[in-house]
Design an enzyme around this catalytic site. Structure first.
Site, mmCIF file in Angstrom:
data_model
loop_
_atom_site.group_PDB
_atom_site.id
_atom_site.type_symbol
_atom_site.label_atom_id
_atom_site.label_comp_id
_atom_site.label_asym_id
_atom_site.label_seq_id
_atom_site.Cartn_x
_atom_site.Cartn_y
_atom_site.Cartn_z
ATOM 1 N N ASP A 1 -11.916 -10.583 0.471
ATOM 2 C CA ASP A 1 -13.172 -10.663 1.200
ATOM 3 C C ASP A 1 -14.153 -9.737 0.508
ATOM 4 O OD1 ASP A 1 -11.768 -8.966 4.136
ATOM 5 O OD2 ASP A 1 -12.333 -8.150 2.174
ATOM 6 N N GLU B 1 -5.825 -10.978 -0.258
ATOM 7 C CA GLU B 1 -6.610 -10.631 0.944
ATOM 8 C C GLU B 1 -8.102 -10.545 0.605
ATOM 9 O OE1 GLU B 1 -3.040 -7.569 2.432
ATOM 10 O OE2 GLU B 1 -5.136 -7.127 2.928
ATOM 11 N N HIS C 1 -10.159 -6.633 -1.532
ATOM 12 C CA HIS C 1 -11.170 -6.266 -0.533
ATOM 13 C C HIS C 1 -12.314 -5.578 -1.275
ATOM 14 C CE1 HIS C 1 -8.764 -7.273 2.958
ATOM 15 N NE2 HIS C 1 -7.752 -6.569 2.491
ATOM 16 N N GLU D 1 0.816 -1.224 0.000
ATOM 17 C CA GLU D 1 0.000 0.000 0.000
ATOM 18 C C GLU D 1 0.847 1.270 0.000
ATOM 19 O OE1 GLU D 1 -3.382 -2.408 2.621
ATOM 20 O OE2 GLU D 1 -2.844 -0.348 3.193
ATOM 21 N N ASN E 1 2.241 -5.395 -2.861
ATOM 22 C CA ASN E 1 0.858 -5.727 -2.519
ATOM 23 C C ASN E 1 0.023 -4.450 -2.344
ATOM 24 O OD1 ASN E 1 -1.039 -7.877 -1.717
ATOM 25 N ND2 ASN E 1 -0.933 -7.021 0.354
HETATM 26 O O1 G3I Z 1 -3.174 -6.443 19.548
HETATM 27 C C1 G3I Z 1 -4.026 -5.431 20.030
HETATM 28 C C2 G3I Z 1 -4.605 -5.888 21.376
HETATM 29 O O2 G3I Z 1 -3.543 -5.964 22.320
HETATM 30 C C3 G3I Z 1 -5.641 -4.875 21.826
HETATM 31 O O3 G3I Z 1 -6.248 -5.341 23.023
HETATM 32 C C4 G3I Z 1 -6.713 -4.749 20.726
HETATM 33 C C5 G3I Z 1 -7.773 -3.764 21.134
HETATM 34 O O4 G3I Z 1 -7.690 -2.579 20.427
HETATM 35 O O5 G3I Z 1 -6.089 -4.301 19.489
HETATM 36 C C6 G3I Z 1 -5.172 -5.273 19.031
HETATM 37 O O6 G3I Z 1 -4.605 -4.788 17.888
HETATM 38 C C7 G3I Z 1 -5.474 -4.872 16.747
HETATM 39 C C8 G3I Z 1 -4.779 -5.757 15.686
HETATM 40 O O7 G3I Z 1 -5.555 -5.757 14.472
HETATM 41 C C9 G3I Z 1 -4.633 -7.174 16.170
HETATM 42 O O8 G3I Z 1 -5.875 -7.755 16.354
HETATM 43 C C10 G3I Z 1 -5.613 -3.466 16.188
HETATM 44 O O9 G3I Z 1 -6.380 -2.695 17.123
HETATM 45 C C11 G3I Z 1 -6.372 -3.523 14.849
HETATM 46 O O10 G3I Z 1 -6.373 -2.233 14.231
HETATM 47 C C12 G3I Z 1 -5.636 -4.488 13.901
HETATM 48 O O11 G3I Z 1 -6.417 -4.546 12.746
HETATM 49 C C13 G3I Z 1 -5.725 -5.158 11.645
HETATM 50 C C14 G3I Z 1 -5.558 -4.101 10.538
HETATM 51 O O12 G3I Z 1 -4.949 -4.737 9.398
HETATM 52 C C15 G3I Z 1 -4.668 -2.959 11.000
HETATM 53 O O13 G3I Z 1 -4.432 -2.111 9.974
HETATM 54 C C16 G3I Z 1 -6.630 -6.280 11.113
HETATM 55 O O14 G3I Z 1 -6.722 -7.319 12.092
HETATM 56 C C17 G3I Z 1 -6.066 -6.852 9.810
HETATM 57 O O15 G3I Z 1 -6.988 -7.744 9.233
HETATM 58 C C18 G3I Z 1 -5.799 -5.715 8.821
HETATM 59 O O16 G3I Z 1 -5.192 -6.263 7.669
HETATM 60 C C19 G3I Z 1 -4.856 -5.357 6.616
HETATM 61 C C20 G3I Z 1 -3.645 -5.920 5.899
HETATM 62 O O17 G3I Z 1 -2.592 -6.112 6.802
HETATM 63 C C21 G3I Z 1 -3.239 -5.019 4.762
HETATM 64 N N1 G3I Z 1 -4.355 -4.745 3.873
HETATM 65 C C22 G3I Z 1 -5.594 -4.305 4.476
HETATM 66 C C23 G3I Z 1 -5.999 -5.246 5.597
HETATM 67 C C24 G3I Z 1 -7.291 -4.782 6.217
HETATM 68 O O18 G3I Z 1 -7.109 -3.528 6.830
#
Ligand code: G3I
Length: 397
Positions: free
Chosen positions: A291, A289, A258, A170, A216
């Site tokens: 969905d 990715e 997505h 990105e 990517n």
């Molecule tokens: O690990 C912390 C945890 O300690 C805390 O309690 C919790 C509560 O806020 O947050 C947890 O972190 C979260 C993390 O995922 C792990 O679950 C973050 O808040 C959350 O923002 C993060 O979201 C991820 C997101 O990327 C971040 O940008 C999504 O799971 C993940 O599916 C998403 O994946 C991205 C790809 O990497 C790149 N392309 C887009 C895709 C969707 O955004």
């Protein structure tokens, strides 16, 4: 296609086929492709069918079906968050490999390939890094050295265990950004200039001579105007062409996929044309990715089937468009869903105004949805002479 650079992905397929649960036909159980897993059916075409894996869900003893399906249904896995910089080096100089190691071990045990995600991204960076740059305690030169060290350290650790790396993710803006003319965006471009992209690929190649190195991004499923000023797919195409001209070791382009049923999206011919255009550059492609989310209207939330069914069918159609296009282009090596069950999907947490969801191929109770069945039928009914085994590039040096 210059076949000397490309290898027919028989070997990878065969190796993984042995692992993916395939029910051998017996006298009283004729071969029933519908009983095969997506992973096994994909390997008929040398295509890896994968999923992003949420390590917390994988380790949840109260959620055994997640682990069972993650292990058995797919021939490839990607860490949803465990291989991101903030997860690997939360404290400067102190790496935490536990979750990432676990996923690599899990894949090995289940005969699955691993897509490494992600070495360089503007999101999910450790706070020590972003605050150090913000307060000036980390200079630009030091930042570049930290990036080189991170890529080298991570790629070295998983050398020979990662099939494809998302080296850079990105890096390109969107038409709704400011300025709207497409440009290189984010933390790394702002602090190091776009040259960091070529550096990142060279550092990754130096650390692992065999992994396929991918750029990517999202919203690059098909070409638009063809003008790189407003067509993101064209911008990425021209960027890759430029990197290749500089002999940068980039092997592939990952299209995240997505999608949303509320948008127009694309037809199979448009997506196939895009994959063929990248193939003409000599790079592989992958859907990384996938969905397909839907708006959770009041009717949907109230269980109104007249609102739910069209969304389930539209989602299935969009999953299938990308799969059919991938099957039709031999340099499209893998098709990964970004989570396989609505029980564990990033969508509802991210898209909450208006609320969105229903984005994956199994529902919250691990029941396969129309989307799962459509992907399965695409894999079953595709085949010679129209669909031929994959052809992958030899890693560029
Ligand atoms: O690990 C912390 C945890 O300690 C805390 O309690 C919790 C509560 O806020 O947050 C947890 O972190 C979260 C993390 O995922 C792990 O679950 C973050 O808040 C959350 O923002 C993060 O979201 C991820 C997101 O990327 C971040 O940008 C999504 O799971 C993940 O599916 C998403 O994946 C991205 C790809 O990497 C790149 N392309 C887009 C895709 C969707 O955004």
């Amino acid at each position: 296609m210059k076949l000397r650079r490309w290898i027919t992905v028989g070997a990878v397929a065969v190796a993984t086929a042995a692992a993916v649960n395939t029910l051998p036909a017996t006298a009283n159980r004729p071969y029933d492709p519908t009983a095969q897993t997506l992973g096994a059916l994909g390997l008929r075409h040398g295509l890896q069918v994968g999923t992003a894996v949420d390590l917390a869900a994988l380790n949840d003893a109260n959620d055994p079906e997640y682990r069972r399906l993650a292990a058995s249904e797919f021939s490839s896995v990607t860490a949803e968050n465990a291989m991101k910089w903030e997860s690997l080096e939360p404290t400067r100089g102190a790496y935490d490999w536990a979750a990432a190691d676990q996923l690599v071990e899990f894949a090995k045990r289940n005969g699955q390939s691993v897509r490494g995600h992600v070495l360089v991204w503007h999101n999910q960076l450790p706070a020590w890094l972003t605050s150090g740059v913000a307060d000036g305690s980390i200079t630009k030169q030091e930042l570049r050295e930290l990036l080189r060290k991170h890529i080298t350290t991570v790629v070295n650790r998983y050398k020979g265990k990662i099939w494809q790396w998302d080296v850079v993710n990105e890096a390109v803006s969107d038409p709704w950004d400011t300025p709207s003319t497409l440009h290189y965006k984010g933390f790394w471009a702002q602090n190091l200039g776009p040259g960091y992209i070529a550096d990142a690929f060279r550092w990754a190649r130096a650390a692992d001579p065999r992994a396929l190195l991918f750029y990517n991004d999202y919203n690059i499923e098909a070409f638009g105007s063809g003008n790189p000023a407003d067509d993101k797919t064209q911008f990425v195409h021209d960027m890759v062409k430029g990197l290749l001209a500089q002999r940068v070791p980039i092997d592939g382009v990952g299209s995240q996929g997505h999608l949303g049923t509320q948008y127009g999206n694309y037809d199979t011919l448009q997506v196939t044309a895009a994959l063929k255009k990248f193939a003409a550059l000599g790079v592989a492609t992958a859907f990384t990715e996938v969905d397909v989310r839907s708006e959770l209207t009041e009717g949907v939330q109230a269980g109104n089937s007249a609102e739910i069914n069209p969304r389930l069918q539209a989602a299935a159609a969009n999953f299938s468009v990308l799969m059919k296009a991938c099957l039709a282009v031999r340099s499209c090596l893998s098709y990964t869903v970004w989570g396989f069950t609505d029980r564990h999907s990033w969508v509802p947490g991210w898209f909450n105004d208006p609320p969105q969801g229903m984005a994956t191929i199994y529902d919250e109770n691990y029941q396969p949805k129309r989307a799962y069945q459509e992907l399965k039928s695409d894999l079953i009914f595709a085949g010679p002479p129209y669909v031929l085994p994959r052809v992958a590039p030899r890693p560029r040096h």
